[in-house]
Design a protein around this motif. Structure first.
Motif, mmCIF file in Angstrom:
data_model
loop_
_atom_site.group_PDB
_atom_site.id
_atom_site.type_symbol
_atom_site.label_atom_id
_atom_site.label_comp_id
_atom_site.label_asym_id
_atom_site.label_seq_id
_atom_site.Cartn_x
_atom_site.Cartn_y
_atom_site.Cartn_z
ATOM 1 N N ASN A 194 -6.583 -5.652 -11.325
ATOM 2 C CA ASN A 194 -5.380 -5.678 -10.310
ATOM 3 C C ASN A 194 -4.181 -6.857 -10.560
ATOM 4 O O ASN A 194 -3.259 -6.888 -9.982
ATOM 5 C CB ASN A 194 -6.049 -5.663 -9.105
ATOM 6 N N GLN A 240 -12.241 1.796 -0.090
ATOM 7 C CA GLN A 240 -11.083 1.747 -0.797
ATOM 8 C C GLN A 240 -10.518 3.272 -1.687
ATOM 9 O O GLN A 240 -9.416 3.338 -1.727
ATOM 10 C CB GLN A 240 -10.751 0.648 -1.605
ATOM 11 N N LEU A 294 -11.787 3.738 -7.919
ATOM 12 C CA LEU A 294 -10.547 3.377 -7.409
ATOM 13 C C LEU A 294 -9.356 3.002 -8.150
ATOM 14 O O LEU A 294 -8.207 3.377 -8.069
ATOM 15 C CB LEU A 294 -11.110 2.060 -6.647
ATOM 16 N N HIS A 296 -5.593 4.593 -8.868
ATOM 17 C CA HIS A 296 -4.496 3.939 -8.837
ATOM 18 C C HIS A 296 -3.878 3.980 -10.171
ATOM 19 O O HIS A 296 -2.557 3.963 -10.193
ATOM 20 C CB HIS A 296 -4.815 2.403 -8.394
ATOM 21 N N ASN A 343 -3.124 -3.287 6.400
ATOM 22 C CA ASN A 343 -3.029 -2.178 6.133
ATOM 23 C C ASN A 343 -3.158 -1.178 7.056
ATOM 24 O O ASN A 343 -2.835 0.066 7.072
ATOM 25 C CB ASN A 343 -3.510 -1.820 4.594
ATOM 26 N N ARG A 381 -1.323 6.753 -10.899
ATOM 27 C CA ARG A 381 0.045 6.734 -10.010
ATOM 28 C C ARG A 381 1.193 5.721 -10.865
ATOM 29 O O ARG A 381 2.227 5.559 -10.594
ATOM 30 C CB ARG A 381 0.068 5.969 -8.729
ATOM 31 N N LEU A 387 4.742 4.012 -2.420
ATOM 32 C CA LEU A 387 3.918 5.088 -2.136
ATOM 33 C C LEU A 387 4.547 6.360 -1.721
ATOM 34 O O LEU A 387 4.709 7.237 -2.089
ATOM 35 C CB LEU A 387 2.592 5.006 -1.310
ATOM 36 N N ARG A 428 4.992 4.160 -10.209
ATOM 37 C CA ARG A 428 4.963 3.235 -9.393
ATOM 38 C C ARG A 428 6.203 2.258 -9.604
ATOM 39 O O ARG A 428 6.684 1.444 -8.895
ATOM 40 C CB ARG A 428 3.785 2.407 -9.443
ATOM 41 N N ILE A 438 -9.643 5.839 0.644
ATOM 42 C CA ILE A 438 -8.131 5.977 0.881
ATOM 43 C C ILE A 438 -7.488 6.344 -0.081
ATOM 44 O O ILE A 438 -6.406 7.244 0.034
ATOM 45 C CB ILE A 438 -8.038 4.369 1.311
ATOM 46 N N ALA A 439 -7.422 5.755 -1.472
ATOM 47 C CA ALA A 439 -6.617 6.178 -2.392
ATOM 48 C C ALA A 439 -6.605 7.594 -2.498
ATOM 49 O O ALA A 439 -5.809 8.419 -2.908
ATOM 50 C CB ALA A 439 -6.979 5.468 -3.698
ATOM 51 N N TYR A 498 -10.118 2.953 7.097
ATOM 52 C CA TYR A 498 -9.730 1.434 7.381
ATOM 53 C C TYR A 498 -10.803 0.932 8.233
ATOM 54 O O TYR A 498 -11.282 -0.279 8.113
ATOM 55 C CB TYR A 498 -8.483 1.293 7.568
ATOM 56 N N ALA A 555 8.652 -8.523 -7.812
ATOM 57 C CA ALA A 555 9.020 -7.189 -7.625
ATOM 58 C C ALA A 555 9.143 -6.853 -5.983
ATOM 59 O O ALA A 555 9.781 -6.046 -5.580
ATOM 60 C CB ALA A 555 7.978 -6.344 -8.134
ATOM 61 N N GLU A 556 8.175 -7.335 -5.279
ATOM 62 C CA GLU A 556 8.112 -7.332 -3.793
ATOM 63 C C GLU A 556 9.409 -7.887 -3.235
ATOM 64 O O GLU A 556 9.913 -7.432 -2.192
ATOM 65 C CB GLU A 556 7.028 -7.869 -3.256
ATOM 66 N N PRO A 575 3.195 -8.411 -9.477
ATOM 67 C CA PRO A 575 2.671 -7.407 -8.513
ATOM 68 C C PRO A 575 1.045 -6.921 -8.516
ATOM 69 O O PRO A 575 1.021 -6.629 -9.768
ATOM 70 C CB PRO A 575 3.528 -6.398 -8.078
ATOM 71 N N PRO A 576 0.310 -6.882 -7.405
ATOM 72 C CA PRO A 576 -0.838 -6.334 -7.564
ATOM 73 C C PRO A 576 -0.842 -4.903 -7.870
ATOM 74 O O PRO A 576 0.162 -4.347 -7.340
ATOM 75 C CB PRO A 576 -1.671 -6.824 -6.488
ATOM 76 N N THR A 577 -1.671 -4.230 -8.481
ATOM 77 C CA THR A 577 -1.655 -2.756 -8.706
ATOM 78 C C THR A 577 -2.109 -1.938 -7.391
ATOM 79 O O THR A 577 -1.469 -1.045 -6.847
ATOM 80 C CB THR A 577 -2.546 -2.299 -9.692
ATOM 81 N N ILE A 578 -3.235 -2.541 -6.595
ATOM 82 C CA ILE A 578 -3.702 -1.912 -5.497
ATOM 83 C C ILE A 578 -3.181 -2.593 -4.407
ATOM 84 O O ILE A 578 -3.343 -3.841 -3.985
ATOM 85 C CB ILE A 578 -5.246 -2.136 -5.681
ATOM 86 N N THR A 579 -2.414 -1.901 -3.325
ATOM 87 C CA THR A 579 -1.743 -2.354 -2.358
ATOM 88 C C THR A 579 -2.107 -2.082 -0.851
ATOM 89 O O THR A 579 -1.990 -2.500 0.120
ATOM 90 C CB THR A 579 -0.101 -2.490 -2.562
ATOM 91 N N GLU A 580 -2.408 -0.794 -1.163
ATOM 92 C CA GLU A 580 -2.842 -0.005 0.372
ATOM 93 C C GLU A 580 -4.335 -0.111 0.583
ATOM 94 O O GLU A 580 -5.156 -0.476 -0.298
ATOM 95 C CB GLU A 580 -2.567 1.547 0.301
ATOM 96 N N HIS A 638 -4.282 9.681 -0.296
ATOM 97 C CA HIS A 638 -3.183 9.643 -0.667
ATOM 98 C C HIS A 638 -3.060 10.587 -1.723
ATOM 99 O O HIS A 638 -2.139 11.256 -1.927
ATOM 100 C CB HIS A 638 -2.603 8.304 -1.073
ATOM 101 N N ALA A 663 4.373 -14.217 -8.903
ATOM 102 C CA ALA A 663 3.508 -13.747 -9.948
ATOM 103 C C ALA A 663 3.773 -12.297 -10.298
ATOM 104 O O ALA A 663 5.091 -11.670 -9.724
ATOM 105 C CB ALA A 663 2.026 -13.794 -9.201
ATOM 106 N N ARG A 695 2.060 -10.957 3.972
ATOM 107 C CA ARG A 695 2.737 -9.540 4.122
ATOM 108 C C ARG A 695 2.967 -9.191 5.638
ATOM 109 O O ARG A 695 3.196 -8.043 5.869
ATOM 110 C CB ARG A 695 1.958 -8.597 3.303
#
Lengths: 392, 135
Positions: A185, A276, A220, A224, A316, A227, A241, A231, A279-280, A301, A376-377, B130-135, A283, B128, A343
């Motif tokens: 991650n 987790q 998990l 991920h 989330n 995708r 997403l 991404r 959930i993935a 969740y 990126a965010e 970004p993390p891969t797992i976000t949801e 999606h 940093a 966040r």
């Protein structure tokens, strides 16, 4: 030469040296030296028994280093005849290496570095490049980790599982899973594909220990990783997403992840990675974002919140509630959480936009961009604020 | 695993406790200060937390684009510039608490009278990956 095959042999080779009496730190260095020789020599002259070759060369390297060491110390009482390999099964040896490298006596960054080198067989230089630090720093981090284990008298034999099910004891599989999760991650996207490496190591772990959470983490990661192509946009921008081109998702990885997850869930020992992954998987099941089963996702969740007190999960969940029951319900769920959570502003901005309050949303997107922990965010959130501010 | 920048200012930081200009120290005090900085960096290398450290000259030049086909315009240095960076150190640590701890140690570098300067250092997190797992 197949590098992945070569590296898959490492835990076994290392285990043989340790079983023959080499201490872990010296054995690990010797295996690295043997790997260098293999990479250099094998393209021209590949041995038929690759593992046997590596064991022979690594053992020779170990003896050479010990001789040099003992000469330096003017000690000549070392016996260096080759003992016969013991009968211990290879699977157990591999597992012990994972436990050792993820030992709770190590800091997370040391455990990650040691796992990548001793179990993964990456070179110090590759690990340094992957984490954007100088090679000398990474070398020190790794040798310090080995010293920490040696000083505390922790060896592969003593890192055996003893307390499965409780957290942070030596030999607890949860500590190994946390390290592998970090590798997957939190890496930069350099030459070394850390996500693929994490999947390889988790897959290897799953062959030596039968545990639903190991399967859950593997599922998990696969779901991920599937995708990945969707991404990021060609210019490197983050694609959330809901906006991803789902035809770019890797259906093979999704199918494998779902199958592994279903087998794990059937054992009825739920853990946070299985939840987790579930959930993935939900999606992944939706051919279009609008067809996502948000009601089920909220239920997962809720399960997850019962398993972990992670603030990310609660945030989330608020997003999922907003999708399942409408933005007002999402905002109500969000109101119960601490506004100082990372966040929080980004989630609030999204829910306010869905609720039609564009002014508040734009202000919150800008605030969220200011607090974003990565580039990126930040760029994504800045663009959201700009889109609302310019009415486009 | 997070990177932080420790910023040292010539100007612009709040006044330190031991606020004596370096040119008023004894040569031995200057040597002791330099040795402390060097030892600090060497220690961080040993713990596997050191990424980079550099010192900057106090005076630089301002440069900007001046249009197609024209050489860049240069100007300055401007005496009124509020912030003047003296140097930096980049560390890679496990937590924010660890970063604060290390900045505190660096700020204890000895100055006049061999006493710690208690200099204010600015601690800035890197943005940093970004993390891969976000949801």
């Amino acid at each position: 030469m197949d590098e992945a095959l070569l590296r898959s042999l490492i835990p076994g080779v290392l285990a043989v040296l340790v079983r023959r009496g080499a201490d872990f730190a010296a054995a690990e260095d010797a295996v690295q030296d043997a790997l260098v020789e293999a990479v250099r020599g094998w393209p021209a002259d590949r041995p038929r028994d690759a593992k046997g070759w590596l064991v022979t060369v690594a053992w020779r390297k170990f003896l050479d280093a010990r001789r040099a060491d003992s000469a330096r110390r003017r000690r000549e009482d070392l016996v260096d005849q080759e003992p016969a390999p013991g009968p211990a099964p290879a699977a157990d040896d591999t597992l012990q290496l994972y436990f050792l490298c993820a030992h709770p006596a190590l800091t997370p960054s040391s455990a990650v570095a040691l796992t990548l080198r001793a179990v993964g067989g990456l070179t110090t230089r590759q690990i340094a490049q992957a984490y954007l630090v100088p090679e000398a720093t990474m070398a020190q981090r790794i040798s310090r980790a080995k010293r920490t284990l040696a000083d505390k008298g922790i060896s592969p034999a003593r890192a055996k599982p003893e307390a499965r099910g409780s957290f942070d004891r030596p030999g607890d599989v949860a500590t190994v899973l946390r390290v592998l999760y970090l590798v997957f991650n939190e890496g930069y996207s350099g030459d070394i594909d850390l996500a693929a490496e994490a999947i390889r190591l988790t897959r290897q772990l799953a062959t030596v220990i039968d545990h639903p959470e190991v399967a859950g983490l593997l599922a998990l990661m696969l779901l991920h990783h599937a995708r990945r192509a969707a991404r990021t946009a060609p210019d490197g921008a983050l694609v959330p997403l809901a906006d991803q081109d789902r035809t770019q998702w890797d259906t093979g990885a999704i199918a494998e992840g779902v199958e592994i997850l279903q087998a794990a869930l059937a054992r009825d020992r739920l853990g946070e990675f299985q939840a987790q992954a579930a959930i993935a998987a939900l999606h992944a099941d939706a051919p279009r974002a609008e067809e996502t089963d948000w009601v089920q996702i909220v239920e997962w969740y809720d399960e997850l919140a019962g398993l972990t007190d992670s603030p990310v999960v609660r945030l989330n969940r608020a997003v999922a509630v907003g999708e399942a029951d409408g933005p007002r319900a999402g905002l109500a769920a969000l109101a119960e959480l601490d506004a100082g959570l990372p966040r929080h502003a980004a989630v609030a901005a999204y829910l306010h936009e869905r609720d039609g309050d564009l002014t508040t949303a734009a202000r919150l997107y800008a605030e969220a961009a200011h607090k974003a922990p990565n580039l990126a965010e930040r760029d994504y959130l800045t663009r959201q604020a700009a889109r609302l501010n310019t009415g486009r | 695993m997070a990177k932080y920048l420790l910023l040292k200012h010539y100007r612009g930081a709040p006044a330190p406790v031991n606020d004596v200009c370096m040119d008023q120290w004894t040569p031995e005090e200057i040597s002791a200060h330099m040795q402390y900085m060097h030892d600090f960096a060497a220690r961080l290398e040993k713990t596997g937390e050191f990424v980079d450290g550099q010192a900057l000259a106090p005076e630089g030049t301002w440069v900007r684009y001046d249009g197609e086909g024209r050489p860049p315009v240069t100007d300055g240095p401007f005496a009124e510039t509020k912030d003047l960076i003296a140097g930096w150190m980049v560390i890679d640590v496990d937590s924010h608490e660890r970063a604060v701890e290390l900045a505190g140690e660096l700020s204890a570098a000895p100055g006049a009278g061999g006493k710690p300067i208690h200099e204010w250092l600015e601690l800035r997190p890197f943005l940093a990956a970004p993390p891969t797992i976000t949801e």
